[in-house]
Design a protein around this motif. Structure first.
Motif, PDB file in Angstrom:
ATOM      1  N   MET A   1     -60.146  67.827  50.259  1.00 39.55           N
ATOM      2  CA  MET A   1     -61.542  67.474  50.489  1.00 39.55           C
ATOM      3  C   MET A   1     -61.654  65.957  50.656  1.00 39.55           C
ATOM      4  N   ASP A   2     -61.152  65.446  51.737  1.00 34.36           N
ATOM      5  CA  ASP A   2     -61.137  64.000  51.882  1.00 34.36           C
ATOM      6  C   ASP A   2     -61.345  63.569  53.325  1.00 34.36           C
ATOM      7  N   HIS A   3     -61.928  62.378  53.497  1.00 39.48           N
ATOM      8  CA  HIS A   3     -62.317  61.922  54.812  1.00 39.48           C
ATOM      9  C   HIS A   3     -61.178  61.265  55.579  1.00 39.48           C
ATOM     10  N   ILE A   4     -61.297  61.242  56.897  1.00 39.70           N
ATOM     11  CA  ILE A   4     -60.328  60.599  57.775  1.00 39.70           C
ATOM     12  C   ILE A   4     -60.908  59.272  58.231  1.00 39.70           C
ATOM     13  N   SER A   5     -60.130  58.231  58.128  1.00 38.27           N
ATOM     14  CA  SER A   5     -60.613  56.894  58.416  1.00 38.27           C
ATOM     15  C   SER A   5     -61.154  56.801  59.829  1.00 38.27           C
TER      16      SER A   5
ATOM     17  N   GLU B   1     -57.627  75.443  52.487  1.00 39.74           N
ATOM     18  CA  GLU B   1     -57.329  75.084  51.105  1.00 39.74           C
ATOM     19  C   GLU B   1     -57.679  76.282  50.229  1.00 39.74           C
ATOM     20  N   TYR B   2     -56.910  76.486  49.164  1.00 38.36           N
ATOM     21  CA  TYR B   2     -57.148  77.593  48.241  1.00 38.36           C
ATOM     22  C   TYR B   2     -57.608  77.042  46.900  1.00 38.36           C
ATOM     23  N   SER B   3     -58.233  77.894  46.111  1.00 36.39           N
ATOM     24  CA  SER B   3     -58.562  77.513  44.738  1.00 36.39           C
ATOM     25  C   SER B   3     -58.610  78.751  43.862  1.00 36.39           C
ATOM     26  N   LEU B   4     -58.305  78.543  42.600  1.00 36.57           N
ATOM     27  CA  LEU B   4     -58.412  79.560  41.562  1.00 36.57           C
ATOM     28  C   LEU B   4     -59.392  79.050  40.525  1.00 36.57           C
ATOM     29  N   SER B   5     -60.450  79.830  40.269  1.00 42.33           N
ATOM     30  CA  SER B   5     -61.469  79.442  39.308  1.00 42.33           C
ATOM     31  C   SER B   5     -61.348  80.333  38.068  1.00 42.33           C
ATOM     32  N   PHE B   6     -61.132  79.706  36.917  1.00 42.02           N
ATOM     33  CA  PHE B   6     -60.793  80.411  35.687  1.00 42.02           C
ATOM     34  C   PHE B   6     -61.979  80.439  34.731  1.00 42.02           C
ATOM     35  N   THR B   7     -62.168  81.592  34.090  1.00 41.61           N
ATOM     36  CA  THR B   7     -63.068  81.731  32.954  1.00 41.61           C
ATOM     37  C   THR B   7     -62.313  82.485  31.865  1.00 41.61           C
TER      38      THR B   7
ATOM     39  N   THR C   1     -58.005  66.688  60.212  1.00 39.63           N
ATOM     40  CA  THR C   1     -59.038  67.286  59.384  1.00 39.63           C
ATOM     41  C   THR C   1     -58.892  66.720  57.988  1.00 39.63           C
ATOM     42  N   PHE C   2     -59.995  66.321  57.369  1.00 38.92           N
ATOM     43  CA  PHE C   2     -59.870  65.761  56.035  1.00 38.92           C
ATOM     44  C   PHE C   2     -59.972  66.842  54.970  1.00 38.92           C
ATOM     45  N   LEU C   3     -59.905  68.108  55.372  1.00 41.75           N
ATOM     46  CA  LEU C   3     -59.870  69.184  54.396  1.00 41.75           C
ATOM     47  C   LEU C   3     -58.591  69.122  53.569  1.00 41.75           C
ATOM     48  N   SER C   4     -57.511  68.583  54.164  1.00 40.19           N
ATOM     49  CA  SER C   4     -56.263  68.427  53.410  1.00 40.19           C
ATOM     50  C   SER C   4     -55.547  67.185  53.904  1.00 40.19           C
ATOM     51  N   ASP C   5     -54.629  66.670  53.093  1.00 35.09           N
ATOM     52  CA  ASP C   5     -53.917  65.448  53.458  1.00 35.09           C
ATOM     53  C   ASP C   5     -53.003  65.634  54.659  1.00 35.09           C
TER      54      ASP C   5
ATOM     55  N   LEU D   1     -55.593  74.145  45.489  1.00 30.35           N
ATOM     56  CA  LEU D   1     -54.202  74.224  45.911  1.00 30.35           C
ATOM     57  C   LEU D   1     -54.083  74.052  47.424  1.00 30.35           C
ATOM     58  N   SER D   2     -53.131  73.254  47.852  1.00 26.81           N
ATOM     59  CA  SER D   2     -52.940  72.946  49.261  1.00 26.81           C
ATOM     60  C   SER D   2     -51.988  73.934  49.921  1.00 26.81           C
ATOM     61  N   ALA D   3     -52.231  74.191  51.205  1.00 27.45           N
ATOM     62  CA  ALA D   3     -51.363  75.096  51.966  1.00 27.45           C
ATOM     63  C   ALA D   3     -50.061  74.423  52.379  1.00 27.45           C
ATOM     64  N   GLU D   4     -50.075  73.104  52.580  1.00 28.71           N
ATOM     65  CA  GLU D   4     -48.888  72.352  53.001  1.00 28.71           C
ATOM     66  C   GLU D   4     -48.242  72.960  54.251  1.00 28.71           C
ATOM     67  N   ALA D   5     -49.037  73.297  55.245  1.00 32.64           N
ATOM     68  CA  ALA D   5     -48.487  73.897  56.464  1.00 32.64           C
ATOM     69  C   ALA D   5     -47.662  72.905  57.257  1.00 32.64           C
TER      70      ALA D   5
END
Length: 413
Positions: free
Chosen positions: A1-5, A105-111, A95-99, A391-395
């Motif tokens: 979640m980051d911007h591109i210059s 991008e994936y995420s796991l939300s825990f309760t 894309t600034f969705l990932s480096d 979590l990043s996909a690192e494609a």
């Protein structure tokens, strides 16, 4: 979640001090790269890679194979033509969705006491060629989901002229997130860019969007921030649909983080400070310290999210703090240790997170940094706290451990 210059180069964020790119280039994510074992097959495509990752993550989250297959098809379809692009080619567009410019991008939300909720964030218009075309592709993808799963896009339609103008500016047009549930029907979230009509009008755009949707007092409840990053909408089958405003906080300290929530009642400031220290690894020597001795986020900024569900009080009913852990660790082994510590603190089982790592990559956590991108602590009125690990996909690339020579992957121009 980051911007591109400057929205045109491969620097990750125009709104915070640049992270120095190591000189030798980021390690390309392939089995042959410098001895780092990686699962990515270069003969595959972005779609086959991410669909496989998502299926395996669905198994980690306890979703059955039929649901996993359906969600994987949805992901590939929403990515559009870029899903068919071979992975031995560089990313088609920044894309600034990932480096590394993977538009997923994936995420796991825990309760406590429950299986984690699996989410996937994607940029449907990635590779469309312009922000305007990307926005149209994103709207089309969301419209297709709305028809398939029978939900309304009325709130998005109400804001289209604000966030998707004919000549948009900024680093994105539209992102879409799916919270994957048993039964094959996800919850849908849309992320929009407050800087679409110009960075200088971002605050006014957020204020007007809140006003149009009945939250006339909400903007004044937001804390001070360096940027308005995202405006997000819950669409579809939510118990309490939310409007969410995401803010960036450069040089954030634990003390300042503790004062960001505007919920009433809200989380205790000491609890927020404790999470900040867990996520930043205070005392490990990897964090910047200002003249007062306070650890601060002087590289990638911290973020806060303020969720609104009712219009009467003007106050948010939810608050989340996000720490960009990848920029304050040496490697993913350290990042995972911090994530596990946060889960342990809140009585959450870390086993699904540890199982998610081999579901995404065959490399060792110690051989790179960025697989664990963010740690988030969320509070919503009437619900227990949630810890979310992004979590990043690192494609396309693996960022080596901090201090190892590397550089950003170059998208095609």
């Amino acid at each position: 979640m980051d911007h591109i210059s400057a929205y045109a180069t491969t620097r990750p964020h125009p709104w915070h001090p640049p992270i120095p790119a190591p000189a030798g280039g980021y390690l390309h994510a392939s089995p042959e790269t410098s001895g780092i074992a990686h699962h990515l097959g270069r003969s595959g495509t972005l779609g086959t890679l991410t669909a496989g990752q998502l299926r395996r993550l669905c198994a980690v989250a306890g979703l059955d194979p039929a649901d996993a297959d359906g969600y994987a098809r949805t992901l590939v379809g929403a990515l559009g033509p870029v899903a068919d692009r071979p992975l031995d080619l560089p990313p088609v567009t920044p894309t600034f969705l990932s480096d590394d410019h993977t538009p997923v991008e994936y995420s796991l939300s825990f309760t406590p006491g429950a299986a984690p909720a699996l989410r996937v964030l994607l940029e449907p218009g990635c590779g469309a060629g312009s922000l305007a075309r990307s926005g149209r592709a994103g709207l089309a993808a969301v419209g297709e989901m709305a028809r398939r799963w029978d939900f309304s896009t009325a709130v998005l339609d109400e804001l289209e002229d604000l966030f998707l103008p004919p000549a948009p500016e900024g680093p994105l047009a539209l992102w879409c997130a799916l919270e994957l549930r048993p039964g094959g029907v996800p919850r849908v979230k849309v992320y929009l860019n407050p800087a679409a009509r110009g960075a200088g009008r971002a605050a006014a755009t957020v204020r007007e969007a809140l006003r149009r949707l009945g939250h006339r007092r909400a903007f004044d409840a937001l804390p001070a921030a360096d940027r308005h990053l995202f405006f997000a909408l819950d669409l579809g089958d939510w118990d309490e649909p939310r409007l969410k405003v995401y803010l960036a906080h450069q040089d954030l300290t634990a003390h300042a983080a503790g004062g960001l929530s505007r919920m009433d009642p809200g989380p205790d400031e000491a609890e927020i400070r404790a999470f900040f220290h867990l996520a930043t690894g205070t005392g490990t020597g990897t964090d910047a310290v200002d003249g007062t001795g306070a650890v601060r986020l002087d590289r990638r900024p911290g973020q806060s999210c303020h969720a609104f569900t009712e219009t009467a009080s003007g106050r948010p009913s939810g608050f989340t703090l996000y720490i960009p852990v990848r920029d304050y660790v040496r490697d993913d082994e350290e990042a995972l240790a911090r994530a596990v510590a946060a889960l342990d603190r809140y009585g959450m089982d870390p086993a699904p997170l540890l199982a998610a790592v081999p579901a995404l990559t065959a490399r060792r956590p110690a051989d790179g940094v960025g697989l664990v991108a963010y740690l988030g602590l969320a509070h919503q009125q009437g619900r227990p706290p949630r810890v979310t690990v992004y979590l990043s996909a690192e494609a396309y690339a693996v960022r080596p451990p901090t201090g190892t020579p590397a550089a950003w992957p170059e998208p095609v121009s």
